[in-house]
Design a protein around this motif. Structure first.
Motif: not given
Length: 315
Positions: A193-203, A206-217
């Motif tokens: 997942a990547w992009g906006n993470n203000g509500s934890g939607q990247l899983g 954290t609520t940290t925005q990610r500019l590159t793909p990050t694995q959902v642990p």
């Protein structure tokens, strides 16, 4: 003024798809084509693409299946624009183009279908709020349009008017996009997942925005994902559904309105074959053809008849 209502639990809707699609057969066919993603050991014969450019290491499924150079035609609706994939692997788009989401190198609105230049060999597309994604048959992902939250995954916030490859992301089998975040499922069943993470939607906890793909642990065995505005969904090969992100309207289906920063299983929901997500509601299709919905119901989007608060069921 319309009262906004929502459901915190799953709502059984209707049996509308039986007779149109045999989901049991579809799930069986998927597992025959992709046994590793359904929990079987690799035999070395089920590869659906090139392992050399997909990032997979064995004979497992390396990406979307392409038969004879043709793919399943597909359409995807974004925020004021549309993207279509033809059977020959070319991509066409039309509508709003303020952020270059049509991928034609301009920001000119298009009232008719315009081919995306230089983009071929595509197996799937996904349209977000104002950005677009394409999955090539070789398992690579390409993105263009608005990048204000890093939803293009290229390590920048730079708007792209033409498709740009998402670096370091290979072996992808499925993808999804919504307002400002993007999701991808690799052939090994992991989710990125990547992009906006203000509500934890990247899983990622954290609520940290990610500019590159990050694995959902901790999330494995996934066969499909769906992106809502600020929440995400995944269905595993075992038919269970997992959800994370914003939960203000109960769109995660866990019986609460508590935001979740990591994937949480939707309780009591099994045998799911497909799913989708909207602004603040979620949908799932079970293998028996029934449709289930939960979350915001302010406009009757759960399809369960009269608007209701809390637990809603069909009469």
């Amino acid at each position: 003024m319309k009262t906004r209502t929502h459901s915190l639990v799953l709502v059984g809707l209707l049996t509308v798809l039986s007779g149109c699609i045999d989901f049991g057969q579809e799930q069986s066919g998927f597992c025959q084509r992709n046994p590793v993603r359904c929990g079987a050991q690799s035999t070395g014969s089920e590869d659906a693409g090139s392992t050399s450019d997909s990032g997979t290491t064995g004979g497992e499924d390396a990406g979307p299946t392409v038969d004879g150079g043709f793919v399943e035609p597909q359409v995807s609706a974004g925020g004021g624009f549309s993207v279509a994939l033809k059977a020959d692997g070319t991509v066409w788009a039309w509508g709003d183009n303020e952020y270059g989401q049509l991928g034609d190198g301009t920001t000119t609105e298009r009232l008719t279908q315009t081919q995306m230049p230089g983009l071929t060999g595509v197996a799937a597309v996904a349209a977000g709020g104002s950005h677009s994604l394409a999955l090539k048959a070789d398992g690579t992902v390409w993105a263009w349009g608005n990048n204000g939250s890093g939803q293009l995954g290229d390590g920048t916030n730079t708007q792209r008017l033409t498709p740009t490859q998402v670096p370091g992301l290979t072996g992808v089998a499925a993808l999804a996009a919504d307002s400002r975040h993007s999701l991808a499922v690799k052939a090994d069943g992991t989710v990125w997942a990547w992009g906006n993470n203000g509500s934890g939607q990247l899983g990622d906890g954290t609520t940290t925005q990610r500019l590159t793909p990050t694995q959902v642990p901790g999330l494995t065995g996934v066969i499909a994902v769906a992106a809502g505005t600020n929440h995400s969904l995944a269905v595993k090969a075992d038919g269970t559904v997992w959800a994370w992100g914003d939960n203000e309207y109960g769109q995660l289906g866990d019986g609460t309105t508590t935001e979740r920063l990591t994937p949480t299983q939707v309780p009591g929901l099994t045998g799911v074959a497909a799913l989708d997500a909207g602004f603040a509601h979620s949908l799932a299709v079970k293998g028996d053809g029934t449709v289930w919905a939960w979350g915001d119901n302010g406009a009757g989007q759960l399809g369960d008849g009269p608007l209701c608060q809390g637990r809603c069921r069909l009469g």
